[in-house]
Design a protein around this motif. Sequence first.
Motif, PDB file in Angstrom:
ATOM      1  N   ASN A 318       1.025  -1.615  -0.018  1.00  0.00           N
ATOM      2  CA  ASN A 318       0.176   0.106   0.231  1.00  0.00           C
ATOM      3  C   ASN A 318       0.364   1.359   0.067  1.00  0.00           C
ATOM      4  O   ASN A 318       0.278   1.784   0.128  1.00  0.00           O
ATOM      5  CB  ASN A 318      -1.153  -0.057   1.256  1.00  0.00           C
ATOM      6  CG  ASN A 318      -2.157  -1.126   1.292  1.00  0.00           C
ATOM      7  OD1 ASN A 318      -2.290  -1.451  -0.041  1.00  0.00           O
ATOM      8  ND2 ASN A 318      -2.173  -1.758   2.365  1.00  0.00           N
ATOM      9  N   GLU A 319       1.952   1.432  -0.014  1.00  0.00           N
ATOM     10  CA  GLU A 319       3.199   2.218   0.082  1.00  0.00           C
ATOM     11  C   GLU A 319       2.993   3.069  -1.316  1.00  0.00           C
ATOM     12  O   GLU A 319       3.133   2.061  -2.426  1.00  0.00           O
ATOM     13  CB  GLU A 319       4.416   1.738   0.342  1.00  0.00           C
ATOM     14  CG  GLU A 319       4.694   1.596   1.802  1.00  0.00           C
ATOM     15  CD  GLU A 319       5.740   1.224   2.638  1.00  0.00           C
ATOM     16  OE1 GLU A 319       7.054   1.736   1.922  1.00  0.00           O
ATOM     17  OE2 GLU A 319       6.141   0.954   3.870  1.00  0.00           O
ATOM     18  N   ASP A 320       3.346   3.974  -1.387  1.00  0.00           N
ATOM     19  CA  ASP A 320       2.928   5.127  -2.810  1.00  0.00           C
ATOM     20  C   ASP A 320       4.148   4.506  -3.811  1.00  0.00           C
ATOM     21  O   ASP A 320       4.659   4.572  -4.982  1.00  0.00           O
ATOM     22  CB  ASP A 320       3.817   6.659  -2.463  1.00  0.00           C
ATOM     23  CG  ASP A 320       2.370   6.843  -2.023  1.00  0.00           C
ATOM     24  OD1 ASP A 320       1.411   6.462  -1.832  1.00  0.00           O
ATOM     25  OD2 ASP A 320       2.405   7.778  -1.392  1.00  0.00           O
ATOM     26  N   CYS A 321       5.430   4.112  -2.995  1.00  0.00           N
ATOM     27  CA  CYS A 321       6.684   3.746  -3.573  1.00  0.00           C
ATOM     28  C   CYS A 321       7.900   2.396  -3.202  1.00  0.00           C
ATOM     29  O   CYS A 321       7.641   2.542  -1.571  1.00  0.00           O
ATOM     30  CB  CYS A 321       7.720   4.997  -3.768  1.00  0.00           C
ATOM     31  SG  CYS A 321       9.686   4.311  -4.153  1.00  0.00           S
ATOM     32  N   LYS A 322       8.103   1.277  -4.300  1.00  0.00           N
ATOM     33  CA  LYS A 322       8.525   0.881  -3.529  1.00  0.00           C
ATOM     34  C   LYS A 322       9.348   0.690  -4.640  1.00  0.00           C
ATOM     35  O   LYS A 322       9.858   0.674  -5.437  1.00  0.00           O
ATOM     36  CB  LYS A 322       7.828  -1.228  -3.397  1.00  0.00           C
ATOM     37  CG  LYS A 322       7.427  -1.159  -3.951  1.00  0.00           C
ATOM     38  CD  LYS A 322       6.731  -2.470  -4.057  1.00  0.00           C
ATOM     39  CE  LYS A 322       5.614  -3.287  -5.052  1.00  0.00           C
ATOM     40  NZ  LYS A 322       4.424  -2.499  -6.201  1.00  0.00           N
ATOM     41  N   GLY A 323      10.490  -1.220  -3.308  1.00  0.00           N
ATOM     42  CA  GLY A 323      12.169  -1.029  -4.682  1.00  0.00           C
ATOM     43  C   GLY A 323      11.820  -2.529  -4.927  1.00  0.00           C
ATOM     44  O   GLY A 323      11.530  -2.986  -4.309  1.00  0.00           O
ATOM     45  N   ILE A 324      11.930  -2.578  -5.940  1.00  0.00           N
ATOM     46  CA  ILE A 324      12.471  -4.444  -6.935  1.00  0.00           C
ATOM     47  C   ILE A 324      13.444  -4.889  -7.304  1.00  0.00           C
ATOM     48  O   ILE A 324      13.553  -4.311  -8.063  1.00  0.00           O
ATOM     49  CB  ILE A 324      10.916  -4.524  -7.963  1.00  0.00           C
ATOM     50  CG1 ILE A 324       9.546  -4.493  -6.530  1.00  0.00           C
ATOM     51  CG2 ILE A 324      10.903  -6.323  -8.153  1.00  0.00           C
ATOM     52  CD1 ILE A 324       8.374  -4.986  -7.238  1.00  0.00           C
ATOM     53  N   MET A 325      14.303  -5.509  -7.012  1.00  0.00           N
ATOM     54  CA  MET A 325      14.818  -6.547  -7.515  1.00  0.00           C
ATOM     55  C   MET A 325      14.744  -7.098  -8.893  1.00  0.00           C
ATOM     56  O   MET A 325      14.242  -8.318  -8.392  1.00  0.00           O
ATOM     57  CB  MET A 325      16.207  -6.720  -6.903  1.00  0.00           C
ATOM     58  CG  MET A 325      16.774  -5.788  -5.808  1.00  0.00           C
ATOM     59  SD  MET A 325      18.977  -6.488  -4.589  1.00  0.00           S
ATOM     60  CE  MET A 325      17.519  -7.123  -3.889  1.00  0.00           C
ATOM     61  N   LEU A 326      15.171  -7.480  -9.971  1.00  0.00           N
ATOM     62  CA  LEU A 326      14.557  -7.702 -11.370  1.00  0.00           C
ATOM     63  C   LEU A 326      16.050  -8.510 -11.866  1.00  0.00           C
ATOM     64  O   LEU A 326      16.795  -7.297 -11.917  1.00  0.00           O
ATOM     65  CB  LEU A 326      13.230  -7.572 -11.894  1.00  0.00           C
ATOM     66  CG  LEU A 326      13.078  -8.688 -13.241  1.00  0.00           C
ATOM     67  CD1 LEU A 326      12.057  -9.212 -11.933  1.00  0.00           C
ATOM     68  CD2 LEU A 326      12.235  -7.868 -13.784  1.00  0.00           C
TER      69      LEU A 326
END
Length: 469
Positions: A318-326
């Motif tokens: 539900n956060e406005d921004c997240k980080g994802i490693m791909l």
Amino acid sequence: MAVWRLQVNTGGANIADYCINNHVAAMGWSLDNLSESERDSIQTFDDYDKFAETTYKNYSSVERLYYEVKENDIIWMRSSSKGKYYFGRVKADSKWIFNRDAIEIDAANQRINIDWYPATDMADEESVPGAVATSFIMGSTLQRIKKSGVEAYSQLLFNRVHDKSRDPYMYPNHDLYLTESHFYSLLQPEDVEDLLALWLYDTKGYVCIPSTNKIATPKYECVLVDPADTNRKHIYIQVKKGNVDLNTDDYSDLNGETYLLTTEGVVKNDGKYPQIKSVNPSEIFQFAIDPDKAHIIPENVLYWVKFLTDVENERLSNEDCKGIMLDTNLSYSETNEYEMLSQCKIAAYGDAKRYINSFSKGDYALFYSKGRGIVAIGRITSDIPTDIDDEKYHKVEFIVPKTFDGDTKSLKSLSPSEIKVALNKNFYWASTIKTPFLSKSQSEVLIGKLEEKYNERMILNNSTQIVRK
């Protein structure tokens, strides 16, 4: 709030199906010796208590069901016919009754209005924490499970799977993480034994002899051998899960090497005997989440690794921004990484395409190159992903490096160990999408670390130019 375990074997039968179908938690001590009129007279627990006192030496489980089980408690049971674990929440209207219609199956003592849910679709013990599974081995019909992690796990599982139209209640979110303590709290003792045996195979080449895993040998779990040793040296292992101490003195008479592992306790007299080694549980934990070892880690162990990372991911949903490693797909393509960086996109291919759906506009995309780590970080600029043939991608505005000169080998990188140290956080690397996801602040820490590496190169280049002049 408490978590309970209910044994549902009464009078020689398993009444799990009865409990599920009738939305009750039931047990025996059904006063089948009473007359019809005496049974009809039981309207309150005090009425039941008067008869039970003169009939049974001990009916403490019934007393716990009435006095100690409270609203919002969670009860676990196991169906022997289905081979599955079920759990249910004690709702506000889940009161005790004496159900005369259930006397024949010895299930008259009941808490009503409990909806039961299967833990997972799997019909085996991989689907529940070790503390839940082992609680069914012995003990009272109804007893509390006080082991670490079980309460948080049970509440999180309820929030995930329960029928919200029937029961809108939600437990507060819990701070479970992929940490050593949370990891071990979910494993069964056999899982830890398997990990130690596999670690010895991986690090020393030792091979387990399955037939040596006997109850009659309480000093050790099983015997292993070293195929490279022509003298047929024996290796023994002993594992304790939880806050249990081991003492090397107890194993000094074993003829061979002995490896002792306790997940929370201590090994006493460690170092006293050269043939007895204590194993650091942290090393076994790191072995379990090592991407290079994933091919030999049992699926039921990886199940809990994934569960913990999924819990962390849900907190960020539900956060406005997240980080994802791909992953940049370097294992399967020599060009995909170059295409992503040169075309300003984050992409996945084939069955892994679904991972692109995890990104939203404004999220950080962290490009993970196998064997190196994070080589670039950007921000998602597209509202929806593009899906073409075998590829799915989001457009990205790069933050670091800001430009790409076409040479992937010249990219600076943050290794897995550097990422872990920078964030003081563990990850499950052995997947196209690396979990858990990152918060905005965590992503920005890694942006800063990667920028430092590029700044170091610029300073070095400038210094070289000054020397040449």
